[in-house]
Design a protein around this motif. Structure first.
Motif, short mmCIF file in Angstrom:
data_model
loop_
_atom_site.label_atom_id
_atom_site.label_comp_id
_atom_site.label_asym_id
_atom_site.label_seq_id
_atom_site.Cartn_x
_atom_site.Cartn_y
_atom_site.Cartn_z
N LEU A 255 0.88 -1.16 0.00
CA LEU A 255 0.00 0.00 0.00
C LEU A 255 0.92 1.22 0.00
O LEU A 255 1.56 1.52 1.01
N TYR A 256 0.99 1.90 -1.14
CA TYR A 256 2.06 2.85 -1.42
C TYR A 256 1.54 4.28 -1.52
O TYR A 256 0.88 4.63 -2.50
N PRO A 257 1.83 5.13 -0.52
CA PRO A 257 1.40 6.53 -0.61
C PRO A 257 2.10 7.24 -1.77
O PRO A 257 3.31 7.08 -1.95
N THR A 258 1.34 8.00 -2.56
CA THR A 258 1.96 8.74 -3.65
C THR A 258 2.93 9.79 -3.12
O THR A 258 3.83 10.22 -3.83
N ASP A 259 2.75 10.19 -1.86
CA ASP A 259 3.70 11.07 -1.17
C ASP A 259 3.83 10.56 0.26
O ASP A 259 2.87 10.67 1.04
N TYR A 260 4.98 10.00 0.60
CA TYR A 260 5.14 9.38 1.93
C TYR A 260 4.93 10.38 3.05
O TYR A 260 4.57 10.00 4.17
N ARG A 261 5.13 11.68 2.78
CA ARG A 261 4.97 12.69 3.81
C ARG A 261 3.53 12.84 4.27
O ARG A 261 3.26 13.47 5.30
N CYS A 262 2.60 12.27 3.51
CA CYS A 262 1.19 12.30 3.91
C CYS A 262 0.97 11.63 5.26
O CYS A 262 0.04 11.98 5.99
N SER A 263 1.81 10.65 5.58
CA SER A 263 1.61 9.91 6.83
C SER A 263 1.70 10.82 8.05
O SER A 263 1.08 10.55 9.08
N LEU A 264 2.46 11.91 7.93
CA LEU A 264 2.54 12.87 9.02
C LEU A 264 1.19 13.56 9.22
O LEU A 264 0.70 13.66 10.35
N ILE A 320 -1.89 5.00 -2.77
CA ILE A 320 -2.81 5.67 -1.86
C ILE A 320 -2.62 7.19 -2.00
O ILE A 320 -1.52 7.69 -1.82
N HIS A 321 -3.71 7.89 -2.30
CA HIS A 321 -3.66 9.34 -2.47
C HIS A 321 -3.73 10.05 -1.12
O HIS A 321 -4.13 9.45 -0.11
N PRO A 322 -3.38 11.35 -1.09
CA PRO A 322 -3.43 12.11 0.18
C PRO A 322 -4.79 12.10 0.86
O PRO A 322 -4.87 12.22 2.08
N ASP A 323 -5.88 11.95 0.08
CA ASP A 323 -7.22 11.93 0.69
C ASP A 323 -7.66 10.51 1.07
O ASP A 323 -8.84 10.27 1.33
N HIS A 324 -6.71 9.58 1.09
CA HIS A 324 -6.93 8.17 1.47
C HIS A 324 -7.59 7.34 0.37
O HIS A 324 -7.81 6.14 0.57
N THR A 325 -7.97 7.93 -0.76
CA THR A 325 -8.50 7.14 -1.86
C THR A 325 -7.35 6.40 -2.55
O THR A 325 -6.19 6.79 -2.44
N PHE A 326 -7.69 5.31 -3.26
CA PHE A 326 -6.63 4.57 -3.92
C PHE A 326 -6.52 5.01 -5.38
O PHE A 326 -7.48 5.45 -6.00
N GLY A 327 -5.30 4.91 -5.89
CA GLY A 327 -5.05 5.29 -7.28
C GLY A 327 -4.75 4.08 -8.13
O GLY A 327 -5.53 3.13 -8.17
N ARG A 328 -3.59 4.08 -8.77
CA ARG A 328 -3.23 2.95 -9.63
C ARG A 328 -3.04 1.67 -8.82
O ARG A 328 -2.57 1.70 -7.68
N VAL A 329 -3.43 0.58 -9.43
CA VAL A 329 -3.16 -0.75 -8.87
C VAL A 329 -2.40 -1.49 -9.96
O VAL A 329 -2.89 -1.66 -11.08
N TYR A 330 -1.17 -1.92 -9.66
CA TYR A 330 -0.36 -2.50 -10.72
C TYR A 330 0.62 -3.52 -10.15
O TYR A 330 0.91 -3.56 -8.96
#
Length: 334
Positions: A255-264, A320-330
């Motif tokens: 489960l890969y955040p498009t920007d890891y800094r979102c976790s903060l 995983i996008h910043p708004d918690h929605t999912f994006g590409r699955v690959y």
């Protein structure tokens, strides 16, 4: 190409990647949709209850992710288990806020509806006992929080995963109570589980491998000082001890955040909700200190980003996008 056409093309590409990742081809698309529709109807009662009781949100808000992601994911895991002809161990790797626990629980609901005896295990359940971690802190004062490599009972995890792989029954499964000792946490009563077809093993660094130590010569922030670099190098070495545990995995989902800094920001939102509910929560400054500590131990840019393109170690990537929605699955490039 106009903006609307670009968006449509991007959406079509995302659909194509997702279909390929889940093994859906033009030849079997109708059959797969019909099978998924029947499964949806069977799963809905339990899923609705889960949304209301666990997520505290209206189920209809989660129907899209259920249809597009969780149902085909459950079907894919079931198919992999059938080919293996022994208990299947599915790893899920995800940082804070990526939804790994929710994904694990929903997949468990789906697999149980398909008739599989399914068990969820968190890396957190393998923490060393409170007394053992106190002793560990005396040996290494840098381990001020549970979580980094070195704070888990790896032998305990190996024993549980190997018993499940071999089809042993019953299996004693460890559990961890995070609220014990004023939030320091401790081992609690184990579960005794009879028969497991599929184990979902999730955690914030499940499947993460050691990297070339030279990468710490010019690391990203917050690895800033010589002391930070020494800590990062030591945590990297500790990962070698976890490799036998990762070898027990039959598959790994990232489960890969498009920007890891979102976790903060996600952690701040979670703490604010706890405070609003009358519970104890950390201040923004405490959260930043907490998150930076874990970034210094296993920095996402160094350890997680390469895995998103590593077909040898990761079977499926869910953005995983910043708004918690999912994006590409690959599937990573092979």
């Amino acid at each position: 190409m106009q903006v609307g056409q670009k968006e449509a093309a991007a959406a079509a590409l995302a659909d194509e990647l997702r279909a390929k990742a889940f093994g859906i081809t033009p030849a079997n698309v109708e059959e797969m949709i019909q099978e998924r529709s029947l499964l949806l109807q069977a799963v809905l009662p339990a899923f609705n209850q889960f949304c209301q009781n666990n997520l505290k949100i209206p189920p209809e808000k989660m129907f899209r992710v259920l249809w597009d992601l969780w149902l085909p994911l459950g079907m894919k895991i079931a198919a992999q288990h059938q080919k293996l002809k022994r208990p299947f161990i599915q790893g899920i790797l995800g940082s804070q806020g990526t939804g790994k626990t929710t994904t694990s629980l929903v997949i468990q609901i789906i697999l149980q509806q398909l008739g599989y005896r399914t068990l969820s295990l968190s890396l957190d359940d393998l923490y060393k006992t409170y007394s053992n971690r106190l002793a560990l802190l005396q040996q290494d004062p840098r381990l001020i929080w549970r979580g980094p490599p070195g704070t888990h009972d790896i032998d305990l995890g190996l024993n549980v995963l190997e018993q499940i792989r071999q089809g042993k029954s019953p299996v004693i499964v460890p559990r961890f109570d995070k609220s014990a000792h004023s939030g320091a946490g401790d081992r609690t009563d184990s579960d005794v589980i009879t028969g497991v077809d599929i184990l979902i093993f999730e955690g914030w660094f499940v499947g993460v491998r050691p990297i070339d130590p030279r990468l710490f010569n010019f690391p990203p922030p917050p690895i800033l000082t010589n002391e930070d670099q020494a800590f990062a190098r030591d945590m990297n070495r500790q990962l070698n001890n976890y490799l036998p545990l990762w070898e027990k995995l039959d598959s790994l989902i990232l489960l890969y955040p498009t920007d890891y800094r979102c976790s903060l920001e996600w952690r701040k939102q979670a703490e604010q909700k706890m405070i609003a509910a009358g519970k104890t929560g950390m201040s923004d400054a405490q959260i930043e200190e907490f998150v930076n500590y874990f970034w210094r131990s296993l920095h996402p840019e160094l350890f997680i980003q390469p895995l998103s393109q590593c077909a040898a170690l990761v079977d499926l990537v869910v953005e995983i996008h910043p708004d918690h929605t999912f994006g590409r699955v690959y599937q990573p490039n092979r």
